[in-house]
Enzyme design. Structure first.
Site, PDB file in Angstrom:
ATOM      1  N   GLU A  68       0.697  -1.224  -0.123  1.00 10.95           N
ATOM      2  CA  GLU A  68      -0.071  -0.067  -0.014  1.00 10.95           C
ATOM      3  C   GLU A  68       0.815   1.074  -0.106  1.00 10.95           C
ATOM      4  OE1 GLU A  68      -2.781  -0.424   3.182  1.00 10.95           O
ATOM      5  OE2 GLU A  68      -3.610  -2.189   2.648  1.00 10.95           O
ATOM      6  N   GLU A  91      -6.706 -10.291  -1.096  1.00  8.02           N
ATOM      7  CA  GLU A  91      -7.348  -9.966   0.214  1.00  8.02           C
ATOM      8  C   GLU A  91      -8.702  -9.887  -0.332  1.00  8.02           C
ATOM      9  OE1 GLU A  91      -5.759  -6.621   2.419  1.00  8.02           O
ATOM     10  OE2 GLU A  91      -3.585  -7.452   1.866  1.00  8.02           O
TER      11      GLU A  91
END
Length: 373
Positions: free
Chosen positions: A160, A265
């Site tokens: 991220e 995810e």
């Protein structure tokens, strides 16, 4: 007693699973199909594991995990605040148990994550010197990656690092170490873990601007002569609004760079979104209000159908590009484990996975299985 909240009469003929057969199978409590066996020739099927599951404290969960999944990612135990709590201390206790769990059950482990701006130990957040942060950065990656070289299949080396517009996130690493920190992270990981695959992982990188930022990261790593093996698209989407066209384009664009593509995810929220866009930034919160937790006692038939159709559409797309996708990981074994019960509004009841809170397979599970038929 197993609670079933669905009325199969509401499922339209456009769905590809057989309602009567499913209902009979649940009622008779027959063994259900296995995801990992169903897709064994296409891609790994993974799940996120919490500490209780790694320690095998829940017999029902453990039976389901070993039956359904051949890959796993730890929810938290490999994040810096747990595995590297103080400057000179590394705690491998739980992570080693995860590796042993994987070895015992033939489950491949993805390390998550070496460098992330969130869930840092307090001492890192207090570092003001770029030299000191660089020392932490190098020690952290080298020590952990080398400890697990050959023991885990892969690492999310950097997690991220992008803003929604594709620019680099203004994290402590960017501010103190500069834009080259991502390439350096992969360089250090490559040296410390030559037998481990190295990935970049992020959410919303199927969206054009953020995708362009991820492509730029991959190109810079490769241009520096450093190894990057894959990119992980997290897949936190709304069941009723999955960006299928953008997802497909991201598969094509990333694979064209010569890297593996993973969905790392995956979960599909069925609750109202307080924002007009998908957001998986764990620091984001929204205030609770009336109507924001509409299904506290169970998911209605209409939403079960939407969830099933969303997963069906995704897996048909995944199968279309099975030559480019190496792993699909669900972010949680069942609904009760999901982080979406508390994100972005705490205390809600969400239903984003394939298994309900009693570990019973939902219509969405059978919709996924049926995509291979």
């Amino acid at each position: 007693m197993i609670k079933i909240f669905i009325s199969f009469a509401t499922i339209t003929t456009t769905c590809f699973f057989a309602p009567i057969q499913i209902q009979a199978q649940i009622q008779d409590q027959q063994p259900i199909p296995s995801l990992k066996e169903t897709f064994k020739n296409e891609f790994l099927i993974g799940t996120a594991l919490n500490t209780s599951q790694i320690l095998e404290k829940d017999v029902t969960a453990n039976k389901l995990i070993t039956q359904q999944f051949n890959a796993a990612t730890p929810e938290n135990i490999m994040k810096a605040e747990i595995i590297h709590p103080t400057w000179n201390q590394f705690d491998f206790t739980l992570a080693d148990k995860l590796v042993e769990y994987g070895r015992k059950n033939n489950i491949k482990i993805n390390g998550h994550t070496l460098i992330w701006h969130s869930q840092l130990p307090r001492f890192v957040r207090q570092i003001k010197s770029p030299d000191s942060l660089a020392q932490f950065f190098a020690d952290h990656i080298t020590t952990i990656a080398s400890h697990y070289d050959g023991k885990v299949l892969s690492w999310d080396v950097v997690n991220e690092a992008l803003e929604e517009n594709g620019s680099l996130r203004k994290s402590i690493f960017l501010q103190q170490l500069g834009e080259g920190y991502i390439v350096e992270a992969f360089r250090l990981a490559q040296k410390a873990a030559p037998h481990t695959e190295l990935y970049y992982n992020d959410y919303n990188i199927e969206q054009p601007k953020k995708r362009a930022g991820a492509i730029e990261i991959i190109k810079k790593i490769k241009a520096a002569g450093v190894r990057i093996d894959g990119v992980g698209i997290q897949g936190h989407w709304r069941a009723s609004k999955i960006p299928l066209a953008e997802i497909e384009q991201s598969i094509l664009d990333f694979s064209a760079l010569g890297v593996k593509v993973m969905f790392t995810e995956l979960d599909l929220s069925v609750l109202p979104n307080p924002w007009d866009s998908d957001n998986a930034d764990v620091s984001a919160t929204a205030g609770n209000s009336k109507g924001k937790d509409p299904y506290p006692n169970g998911l209605p038939d209409s939403m079960q159908t939407i969830l099933a159709k969303g997963y069906e559409d995704l897996f048909r797309l995944f199968l279309k590009h099975k030559d480019k996708i190496s792993r699909i990981t669900f972010w949680g074994v069942n609904d009760g484990q999901s982080w979406l019960n508390n994100f972005p509004i705490r205390g809600r009841t969400n239903y984003p996975t394939l298994f309900d809170r009693t570990y019973t397979a939902k219509p969405a599970f059978y919709a996924v299985i049926a995509t291979k038929k």
